[in-house]
Motif scaffolding. Structure first.
Motif, PDB file in Angstrom:
ATOM      1  N   MET A 137     -12.156  22.873  40.858  1.00 34.31           N
ATOM      2  CA  MET A 137     -10.694  22.976  40.938  1.00 34.31           C
ATOM      3  C   MET A 137     -10.267  24.445  40.980  1.00 34.31           C
ATOM      4  SD  MET A 137     -10.493  19.774  40.999  1.00 34.31           S
ATOM      5  CE  MET A 137      -8.723  19.607  41.246  1.00 34.31           C
ATOM      6  N   LYS A 138      -9.203  24.724  41.742  1.00 30.56           N
ATOM      7  CA  LYS A 138      -8.816  26.113  41.991  1.00 30.56           C
ATOM      8  C   LYS A 138      -8.167  26.792  40.786  1.00 30.56           C
ATOM      9  CE  LYS A 138      -4.068  25.763  43.810  1.00 30.56           C
ATOM     10  NZ  LYS A 138      -3.462  26.777  42.920  1.00 30.56           N
ATOM     11  N   ASP A 139      -7.486  26.027  39.917  1.00 33.79           N
ATOM     12  CA  ASP A 139      -6.747  26.618  38.797  1.00 33.79           C
ATOM     13  C   ASP A 139      -7.457  26.346  37.477  1.00 33.79           C
ATOM     14  OD1 ASP A 139      -4.900  27.265  40.687  1.00 33.79           O
ATOM     15  OD2 ASP A 139      -3.186  26.332  39.695  1.00 33.79           O
ATOM     16  N   PRO A 140      -7.428  27.306  36.569  1.00 36.22           N
ATOM     17  CA  PRO A 140      -8.000  27.064  35.245  1.00 36.22           C
ATOM     18  C   PRO A 140      -7.017  26.340  34.324  1.00 36.22           C
ATOM     19  CG  PRO A 140      -7.183  29.305  35.338  1.00 36.22           C
ATOM     20  CD  PRO A 140      -6.954  28.704  36.714  1.00 36.22           C
ATOM     21  N   LYS A 195       0.620  15.627  44.500  1.00 42.03           N
ATOM     22  CA  LYS A 195       1.597  14.944  43.645  1.00 42.03           C
ATOM     23  C   LYS A 195       2.090  15.833  42.515  1.00 42.03           C
ATOM     24  CE  LYS A 195      -1.414  11.720  43.822  1.00 42.03           C
ATOM     25  NZ  LYS A 195      -1.770  12.054  45.217  1.00 42.03           N
ATOM     26  N   TRP A 196       1.400  16.935  42.250  1.00 39.13           N
ATOM     27  CA  TRP A 196       1.825  17.863  41.199  1.00 39.13           C
ATOM     28  C   TRP A 196       2.954  18.750  41.727  1.00 39.13           C
ATOM     29  CZ3 TRP A 196       0.319  17.690  36.210  1.00 39.13           C
ATOM     30  CH2 TRP A 196      -0.835  16.979  35.901  1.00 39.13           C
ATOM     31  N   GLU A 252      -4.421  19.501  42.518  1.00 43.57           N
ATOM     32  CA  GLU A 252      -5.298  18.597  43.248  1.00 43.57           C
ATOM     33  C   GLU A 252      -6.261  19.353  44.158  1.00 43.57           C
ATOM     34  OE1 GLU A 252      -3.131  15.692  45.481  1.00 43.57           O
ATOM     35  OE2 GLU A 252      -2.010  14.964  43.743  1.00 43.57           O
ATOM     36  N   TYR A 253      -6.099  20.653  44.305  1.00 52.65           N
ATOM     37  CA  TYR A 253      -6.838  21.412  45.305  1.00 52.65           C
ATOM     38  C   TYR A 253      -8.102  22.021  44.716  1.00 52.65           C
ATOM     39  CZ  TYR A 253      -2.445  20.770  47.777  1.00 52.65           C
ATOM     40  OH  TYR A 253      -1.338  20.225  48.365  1.00 52.65           O
TER      41      TYR A 253
END
Length: 571
Positions: free
Chosen positions: A463-466, A542-543, A431-432
């Motif tokens: 979004m921070k993650d790929p 929530k993840w 979510e970040y």
């Protein structure tokens, strides 16, 4: 606070996609066929027009906006947009020795985790003012509806999935021979239609609606200097037109040898191959020579059904229905509608053609257990990961082969996938995000920086993650862009290879693609980008993957040593 419901149903939308090619008026002889591309040098083509390199995009001539082929996304045709309020594609390269543009907010930029430190603990820290996650709710568009509407297209600069629109007639009268409005094509009995919508936090009290998504290879933004294999950009228009704002949510993709093929991307790849096959057939070209596991059967079955349905509808049409169909085709996207309104707004007796937001678009947020839903998505992806590696080790000696690819597809029954239009938000499993104020990354690169104003701003959320994808999927994304054929009827290179991508091929085997580039060069950052990084301290995700990442107490370890929700050694 979460977004309040809006009760008004009709809006004039100012933010939509599409190339607009129209008949020239009497004052001009021909369209402006200059285009942009990603090669390092601008080149004059045989037809006398130019392909402009990124550093020259600001020089693209466009005295008549409606006829400029280079302006792929004509946001300026929305209400109150004008070229005078736009710094057309300022080139502010990150590697420049001096800040050649002064203060600006051109995109893309390199994103830094240091923005997310507590204010006062780092000189570049900037507090995230967001209070909750970006809730995303699906549109009414199913995969079959998107396919029938030809929403999967290969553009010169990106692979695109559109939210398709259609025209509708005034049911009481039709005095001017034109349709009276357009609406989302995807309708559900008893519900109507609804654009996909997302809930930006802090400063935005209304929904943002999904227009389309583009995939660039490689990524346009970078994170801590790391450029990713691809970037998905989900373009949105705001439900309030007073500010002329745009909103883009970006999700990186990165290929990893241990990653299974990502199911939603796999479905999209097959749809782009179907589009490619159709374009080649209409141009009288040979079929695609490079196979891709699992797509052939899907494409053939669906193409047969599509052709049968088309022929049946055509045979059963009355003359009146055929006339109405020709009239409907006058507008193929919302940009053409906005263009029509702008062009004729001073005409006597002209009435604007409206874009309809259905009643469902204004309904309150969905009432469902989002924590349970996201938990289910996470478990499902974990199960796919375990199944893939079990098959790989047990039946294929630890190697990824086309047979493994095909078997994994069959076991997952992706041919019957339930489509979700915000699928990139699931694949990232976070979510970040970074947030900043910037521009488009393709001509005309809206918008102009206006001090102390949000006008003409593209509000980025990156979004921070790929998303972890398989290398075979990345190879196919590159090939689709590199081998693009201009569809029949194109004004440039009709039925010939026509891509804006910078393509490097193996000189001994031209079918082997070594590199593809559809990324605008990085721009240097300025204080007017208003950059920040929203993470654990701002709200609880929530993840489960996010919560585990947030359990890393040392912020330097969390930001730089273990930056993602999956195990890596730095970026």
């Amino acid at each position: 606070m979460m977004r309040r419901a809006r009760h008004n149903v009709f809006f004039l939308l100012f933010f939509f996609h599409g190339v607009v090619i129209s008949n020239r008026n009497s004052c001009s002889a021909q369209p402006y066929l200059d285009q942009f591309w990603y090669n390092a040098i601008s080149v004059t083509r045989a037809d006398g027009f130019k392909d402009y390199a990124p550093q020259d995009w600001h020089q693209i001539p466009c005295p008549n906006v409606e006829d400029c082929l280079a302006y792929t996304d004509k946001w300026e045709m929305g209400r109150n947009w004008s070229l005078e309020e736009t710094d057309i594609c300022q080139h502010c390269p990150a590697e420049a020795e001096a800040e050649v543009c002064g203060l600006h907010h051109q995109s893309p930029i390199d994103l830094k985790r240091e923005y997310g430190f507590e204010p006062g603990t780092h000189p570049n820290a900037n507090e995230c003012i967001d209070l909750h996650w970006m809730k995303y709710e699906d549109s009414t568009c199913t995969l079959d509806q998107l396919e029938n509407a030809e929403a999967f297209t290969i553009e010169r600069h990106a692979l695109r999935i559109s939210q398709p629109i259609e025209v509708y007639d005034n049911i009481t009268q039709d005095t001017d021979g034109l349709p009276d409005g357009v609406r989302l094509m995807c309708r559900v009995s008893g519900i109507g239609s609804r654009f996909g919508r997302i809930d930006y936090s802090k400063g935005f009290s209304d929904w943002w609606y999904l227009s389309h998504m583009d995939i660039h290879v490689p990524s346009e933004h970078t994170q801590e200097g790391r450029r990713y294999d691809a970037e998905i950009q989900l373009a949105h228009f705001y439900s309030v037109s007073a500010w002329n704002e745009m909103g883009t949510v970006s999700v990186f993709m990165q290929a990893y040898d241990d990653a299974p093929v990502y199911s939603y991307l796999e479905t999209a790849i097959c749809q782009w191959r179907r589009y490619e096959s159709q374009v080649r057939a209409e141009c009288g070209l040979d079929p695609i020579s490079q196979p891709y596991p699992g797509c052939t059967t899907v494409r053939r079955d669906r193409e047969r059904r599509r052709h049968r349905q088309r022929n049946l509808r055509r045979d059963q049409m009355t003359d009146e229905e055929k006339q109405r169909e020709r009239k409907r085709k006058r507008f193929q996207n919302a940009a053409q509608v906005i263009l029509h309104n702008e062009r004729h707004k001073h005409d006597r007796d002209h009435t604007d053609i409206k874009i309809l937001l259905d009643k469902a678009d204004a309904e309150p947020a969905e009432d469902k257990d989002w924590d349970a839903w996201i938990e289910h998505q996470s478990k499902q992806m974990n199960e796919e990961y375990r199944l893939y590696h079990s098959l790989k080790q047990r039946d294929f000696g630890g190697n990824h082969t086309d047979d493994l690819h095909q078997k994994f597809r069959q076991l997952q029954e992706w041919n019957n996938v339930t489509w979700f239009n915000y699928w990139p938000m699931l694949g990232a499993r976070t979510e970040y995000y970074f947030r900043y104020e910037g521009t488009q990354t393709i001509p005309p690169c809206h918008g102009k920086r206006i001090p102390s104003s949000r006008r003409n701003t593209n509000h980025w959320r990156v979004m921070k993650d790929p998303i972890r994808i398989h290398p075979r999927q990345l190879e196919e994304l590159k090939r689709l862009l590199a081998d693009r054929i201009a569809p029949r009827g194109s004004l440039v290179n009709e039925c010939g290879n026509d891509t804006a991508a910078k393509v490097k091929r193996d000189p001994t085997d031209p079918q082997t693609i070594l590199a593809v580039d559809t990324a605008r060069p990085l721009m240097y950052t300025s204080k007017h980008h208003f950059k920040t990084f929203c993470e654990c301290k701002d709200w609880q995700s929530k993840w489960a993957e996010d919560r585990e990442w947030c359990s890393i107490q040392n912020i330097n370890d969390r930001f730089y040593e273990q930056p993602y929700n999956f195990e890596t050694n730095g970026f």
